[in-house]
Design a protein around this motif. Structure first.
Motif, PDB file in Angstrom:
ATOM      1  N   HIS A 109       0.844  -1.186   0.000  1.00  6.59           N
ATOM      2  CA  HIS A 109       0.000   0.000   0.000  1.00  6.59           C
ATOM      3  C   HIS A 109       0.886   1.244   0.000  1.00  6.59           C
ATOM      4  O   HIS A 109       1.853   1.316   0.754  1.00  6.59           O
ATOM      5  N   HIS A 110       0.542   2.205  -0.860  1.00 13.25           N
ATOM      6  CA  HIS A 110       1.276   3.465  -0.985  1.00 13.25           C
ATOM      7  C   HIS A 110       0.287   4.615  -0.843  1.00 13.25           C
ATOM      8  O   HIS A 110      -0.902   4.455  -1.131  1.00 13.25           O
ATOM      9  N   PRO A 111       0.775   5.818  -0.474  1.00 15.08           N
ATOM     10  CA  PRO A 111      -0.101   6.995  -0.481  1.00 15.08           C
ATOM     11  C   PRO A 111      -0.686   7.204  -1.880  1.00 15.08           C
ATOM     12  O   PRO A 111      -0.027   6.928  -2.889  1.00 15.08           O
ATOM     13  N   LYS A 112      -1.914   7.675  -1.910  1.00 16.08           N
ATOM     14  CA  LYS A 112      -2.629   7.843  -3.177  1.00 16.08           C
ATOM     15  C   LYS A 112      -1.870   8.699  -4.187  1.00 16.08           C
ATOM     16  O   LYS A 112      -1.913   8.434  -5.386  1.00 16.08           O
ATOM     17  N   ASP A 113      -1.131   9.718  -3.712  1.00 17.53           N
ATOM     18  CA  ASP A 113      -0.420  10.599  -4.640  1.00 17.53           C
ATOM     19  C   ASP A 113       0.777   9.931  -5.315  1.00 17.53           C
ATOM     20  O   ASP A 113       1.343  10.471  -6.252  1.00 17.53           O
ATOM     21  N   GLN A 114       1.153   8.737  -4.862  1.00 21.25           N
ATOM     22  CA  GLN A 114       2.258   7.999  -5.467  1.00 21.25           C
ATOM     23  C   GLN A 114       1.766   6.912  -6.418  1.00 21.25           C
ATOM     24  O   GLN A 114       2.560   6.124  -6.921  1.00 21.25           O
ATOM     25  N   MET A 115       0.472   6.890  -6.687  1.00 15.90           N
ATOM     26  CA  MET A 115      -0.123   5.839  -7.515  1.00 15.90           C
ATOM     27  C   MET A 115      -0.618   6.398  -8.843  1.00 15.90           C
ATOM     28  O   MET A 115      -1.019   7.562  -8.935  1.00 15.90           O
ATOM     29  N   ARG A 116      -0.583   5.551  -9.872  1.00 17.49           N
ATOM     30  CA  ARG A 116      -1.082   5.912 -11.194  1.00 17.49           C
ATOM     31  C   ARG A 116      -1.843   4.719 -11.768  1.00 17.49           C
ATOM     32  O   ARG A 116      -1.460   3.567 -11.546  1.00 17.49           O
ATOM     33  N   PRO A 117      -2.904   5.004 -12.567  1.00 17.40           N
ATOM     34  CA  PRO A 117      -3.566   3.888 -13.252  1.00 17.40           C
ATOM     35  C   PRO A 117      -2.617   3.348 -14.319  1.00 17.40           C
ATOM     36  O   PRO A 117      -1.905   4.114 -14.979  1.00 17.40           O
ATOM     37  N   PHE A 118      -2.581   2.052 -14.466  1.00 15.92           N
ATOM     38  CA  PHE A 118      -1.658   1.417 -15.409  1.00 15.92           C
ATOM     39  C   PHE A 118      -2.444   0.389 -16.217  1.00 15.92           C
ATOM     40  O   PHE A 118      -3.107  -0.484 -15.659  1.00 15.92           O
ATOM     41  N   ARG A 119      -2.387   0.508 -17.531  1.00 16.21           N
ATOM     42  CA  ARG A 119      -3.155  -0.388 -18.390  1.00 16.21           C
ATOM     43  C   ARG A 119      -2.497  -1.762 -18.479  1.00 16.21           C
ATOM     44  O   ARG A 119      -1.303  -1.877 -18.718  1.00 16.21           O
TER      45      ARG A 119
END
Length: 79
Positions: free
Chosen positions: A13-23
């Motif tokens: 689990h990471h903070p939301k600001d460190q996440m990106r949608p990935f296809r």
């Protein structure tokens, strides 16, 4: 409290600001920026990243297991 999201790649689990949608073939999934950037590097660097993440995950699992054992020993014994 910071909201977190689960990275399917490094399984943390990471903070939301460190996440990106990935296809992916199965649709969009959330992935951390760190793992996305690591995937663009040379094979030796990717392997090193994978080994590092494996060690982090093992250490987390070990700590959780230790905590679980300690909690069992701290419970009062009922006759």
């Amino acid at each position: 409290m910071t909201e977190t999201m689960f990275c399917y790649c490094c399984r943390v689990h990471h903070p939301k600001d460190q996440m990106r949608p990935f296809r992916t073939k199965l649709g969009d999934r959330w992935r951390c920026i760190r793992s996305i950037e690591a995937a663009t590097r040379a094979r030796a660097e990717r392997d090193a990243f994978g080994q590092q993440q494996t060690e982090i995950n093992r250490e987390d699992s070990r700590r959780i297991a230790e905590r679980s054992v300690m909690q069992r020993h701290e419970r009062p014994q009922h006759p």
